[in-house]
Scaffold this motif. Structure first.
Motif, PDB file in Angstrom:
ATOM      1  N   VAL A 187     -11.988  -7.448   6.704  1.00  0.00           N
ATOM      2  CA  VAL A 187     -11.689  -6.021   6.718  1.00  0.00           C
ATOM      3  C   VAL A 187     -10.354  -5.840   7.416  1.00  0.00           C
ATOM      4  O   VAL A 187     -10.152  -6.306   8.535  1.00  0.00           O
ATOM      5  CB  VAL A 187     -12.776  -5.222   7.466  1.00  0.00           C
ATOM      6  N   ILE A 188      -9.440  -5.160   6.742  1.00  0.00           N
ATOM      7  CA  ILE A 188      -8.148  -4.819   7.322  1.00  0.00           C
ATOM      8  C   ILE A 188      -8.235  -3.336   7.658  1.00  0.00           C
ATOM      9  O   ILE A 188      -8.128  -2.479   6.775  1.00  0.00           O
ATOM     10  CB  ILE A 188      -7.000  -5.106   6.335  1.00  0.00           C
ATOM     11  N   ALA A 189      -8.509  -3.037   8.932  1.00  0.00           N
ATOM     12  CA  ALA A 189      -8.677  -1.652   9.365  1.00  0.00           C
ATOM     13  C   ALA A 189      -7.314  -1.022   9.610  1.00  0.00           C
ATOM     14  O   ALA A 189      -6.375  -1.691  10.044  1.00  0.00           O
ATOM     15  CB  ALA A 189      -9.514  -1.607  10.641  1.00  0.00           C
ATOM     16  N   SER A 190      -7.192   0.242   9.297  1.00  0.00           N
ATOM     17  CA  SER A 190      -5.957   1.005   9.493  1.00  0.00           C
ATOM     18  C   SER A 190      -4.743   0.283   8.921  1.00  0.00           C
ATOM     19  O   SER A 190      -3.777   0.009   9.620  1.00  0.00           O
ATOM     20  CB  SER A 190      -5.734   1.293  10.975  1.00  0.00           C
ATOM     21  N   PRO A 191      -4.771  -0.041   7.635  1.00  0.00           N
ATOM     22  CA  PRO A 191      -3.648  -0.789   7.051  1.00  0.00           C
ATOM     23  C   PRO A 191      -2.370   0.045   7.056  1.00  0.00           C
ATOM     24  O   PRO A 191      -2.399   1.251   6.828  1.00  0.00           O
ATOM     25  CB  PRO A 191      -4.119  -1.069   5.619  1.00  0.00           C
ATOM     26  N   GLY A 192      -1.277  -0.617   7.324  1.00  0.00           N
ATOM     27  CA  GLY A 192       0.024   0.046   7.304  1.00  0.00           C
ATOM     28  C   GLY A 192       0.586   0.077   5.902  1.00  0.00           C
ATOM     29  O   GLY A 192       0.064  -0.568   4.983  1.00  0.00           O
ATOM     30  N   PRO A 193       1.686   0.803   5.713  1.00  0.00           N
ATOM     31  CA  PRO A 193       2.270   0.928   4.374  1.00  0.00           C
ATOM     32  C   PRO A 193       2.789  -0.390   3.805  1.00  0.00           C
ATOM     33  O   PRO A 193       2.891  -0.538   2.594  1.00  0.00           O
ATOM     34  CB  PRO A 193       3.409   1.932   4.560  1.00  0.00           C
ATOM     35  N   SER A 194       3.064  -1.368   4.659  1.00  0.00           N
ATOM     36  CA  SER A 194       3.567  -2.658   4.146  1.00  0.00           C
ATOM     37  C   SER A 194       2.440  -3.616   3.759  1.00  0.00           C
ATOM     38  O   SER A 194       2.720  -4.698   3.235  1.00  0.00           O
ATOM     39  CB  SER A 194       4.468  -3.316   5.192  1.00  0.00           C
ATOM     40  N   GLN A 195       1.182  -3.208   3.978  1.00  0.00           N
ATOM     41  CA  GLN A 195       0.037  -4.067   3.638  1.00  0.00           C
ATOM     42  C   GLN A 195       0.009  -4.331   2.142  1.00  0.00           C
ATOM     43  O   GLN A 195      -0.099  -3.408   1.344  1.00  0.00           O
ATOM     44  CB  GLN A 195      -1.275  -3.384   4.058  1.00  0.00           C
ATOM     45  N   LEU A 254       0.816  -1.206   0.000  1.00  0.00           N
ATOM     46  CA  LEU A 254       0.000   0.000   0.000  1.00  0.00           C
ATOM     47  C   LEU A 254       0.854   1.262   0.000  1.00  0.00           C
ATOM     48  O   LEU A 254       0.533   2.242  -0.676  1.00  0.00           O
ATOM     49  CB  LEU A 254      -0.924  -0.019   1.224  1.00  0.00           C
ATOM     50  N   GLY A 255       1.960   1.249   0.727  1.00  0.00           N
ATOM     51  CA  GLY A 255       2.828   2.429   0.823  1.00  0.00           C
ATOM     52  C   GLY A 255       3.359   2.907  -0.510  1.00  0.00           C
ATOM     53  O   GLY A 255       3.662   4.097  -0.671  1.00  0.00           O
ATOM     54  N   ASP A 256       3.459   2.004  -1.486  1.00  0.00           N
ATOM     55  CA  ASP A 256       3.951   2.408  -2.808  1.00  0.00           C
ATOM     56  C   ASP A 256       3.004   3.390  -3.499  1.00  0.00           C
ATOM     57  O   ASP A 256       3.420   4.129  -4.387  1.00  0.00           O
ATOM     58  CB  ASP A 256       4.128   1.184  -3.721  1.00  0.00           C
ATOM     59  N   THR A 257       1.738   3.407  -3.089  1.00  0.00           N
ATOM     60  CA  THR A 257       0.771   4.306  -3.729  1.00  0.00           C
ATOM     61  C   THR A 257       0.940   5.750  -3.256  1.00  0.00           C
ATOM     62  O   THR A 257       0.553   6.670  -3.959  1.00  0.00           O
ATOM     63  CB  THR A 257      -0.676   3.863  -3.441  1.00  0.00           C
ATOM     64  N   ARG A 258       1.466   5.943  -2.045  1.00  0.00           N
ATOM     65  CA  ARG A 258       1.651   7.273  -1.432  1.00  0.00           C
ATOM     66  C   ARG A 258       0.393   8.140  -1.552  1.00  0.00           C
ATOM     67  O   ARG A 258       0.460   9.295  -1.973  1.00  0.00           O
ATOM     68  CB  ARG A 258       2.862   7.971  -2.047  1.00  0.00           C
ATOM     69  N   PRO A 259      -0.777   7.619  -1.184  1.00  0.00           N
ATOM     70  CA  PRO A 259      -2.020   8.360  -1.419  1.00  0.00           C
ATOM     71  C   PRO A 259      -2.125   9.663  -0.637  1.00  0.00           C
ATOM     72  O   PRO A 259      -2.535  10.685  -1.181  1.00  0.00           O
ATOM     73  CB  PRO A 259      -3.111   7.375  -0.995  1.00  0.00           C
ATOM     74  N   ARG A 260      -1.770   9.650   0.636  1.00  0.00           N
ATOM     75  CA  ARG A 260      -1.909  10.858   1.447  1.00  0.00           C
ATOM     76  C   ARG A 260      -0.979  11.952   0.954  1.00  0.00           C
ATOM     77  O   ARG A 260      -1.351  13.111   0.837  1.00  0.00           O
ATOM     78  CB  ARG A 260      -1.666  10.540   2.926  1.00  0.00           C
ATOM     79  N   THR A 261       0.251  11.585   0.617  1.00  0.00           N
ATOM     80  CA  THR A 261       1.224  12.557   0.111  1.00  0.00           C
ATOM     81  C   THR A 261       0.779  13.150  -1.217  1.00  0.00           C
ATOM     82  O   THR A 261       0.890  14.350  -1.443  1.00  0.00           O
ATOM     83  CB  THR A 261       2.605  11.871  -0.073  1.00  0.00           C
ATOM     84  N   ARG A 262       0.241  12.302  -2.093  1.00  0.00           N
ATOM     85  CA  ARG A 262      -0.108  12.739  -3.447  1.00  0.00           C
ATOM     86  C   ARG A 262      -1.488  13.374  -3.561  1.00  0.00           C
ATOM     87  O   ARG A 262      -1.706  14.196  -4.455  1.00  0.00           O
ATOM     88  CB  ARG A 262      -0.008  11.546  -4.402  1.00  0.00           C
ATOM     89  N   THR A 263      -2.436  12.996  -2.645  1.00  0.00           N
ATOM     90  CA  THR A 263      -3.814  13.486  -2.813  1.00  0.00           C
ATOM     91  C   THR A 263      -4.394  14.126  -1.555  1.00  0.00           C
ATOM     92  O   THR A 263      -5.418  14.793  -1.633  1.00  0.00           O
ATOM     93  CB  THR A 263      -4.761  12.327  -3.203  1.00  0.00           C
ATOM     94  N   GLY A 264      -3.796  13.866  -0.407  1.00  0.00           N
ATOM     95  CA  GLY A 264      -4.355  14.336   0.850  1.00  0.00           C
ATOM     96  C   GLY A 264      -5.410  13.401   1.411  1.00  0.00           C
ATOM     97  O   GLY A 264      -5.895  13.593   2.524  1.00  0.00           O
TER      98      GLY A 264
END
Length: 122
Positions: free
Chosen positions: A88-96, A66-76
């Protein structure tokens, strides 16, 4: 509730559950309510939206963390859960790791959610 076969409009209360018990039962039965909870939150906060983005087969991020997408950095916008089948995987970390067929629950502005969709779709 139980509905008699001869009158489907007549219901008989069999068991009363607390909200927490109902949520637990719904998750056990494969009906996660996490998206519904976030939708409730977004009604309370002006400008905040909840959306769902599917990781489709052929996505450049299928089988990547998931971290490879960098969603928060790129889109907020933030990916707050990954729905995979009945799990359901709640609050997934960047390594998910993401898999084709995953549904990402995204919180942010409408534009941010659309941005995450564009990123995931390539």
């Amino acid at each position: 509730m139980v509905y008699p076969g001869d009158d489907p409009d007549e219901a008989q209360l069999v068991l009363r559950l607390t909200s927490q018990e109902a949520d637990t039962l719904a998750e056990i039965l494969g009906a996660p309510r996490i998206a519904e909870r976030f939708a409730d939150l977004t009604r309370e906060v002006p400008g905040l939206s909840a959306g769902q983005v599917e990781v489709r087969p052929g996505s450049p991020f299928a089988d990547r963390p998931l971290g490879d997408t960098r969603p928060r950095t790129r889109t907020g916008a933030s990916i707050v859960a990954v729905v995979r089948g009945d799990d359901v995987i709640a609050s997934p970390g960047p390594s998910q790791p993401l898999e084709a067929g995953d549904i990402l629950v995204v919180i942010g502005t409408h534009e941010g959610i659309v941005g995450v969709q564009r990123i995931i779709q390539g």
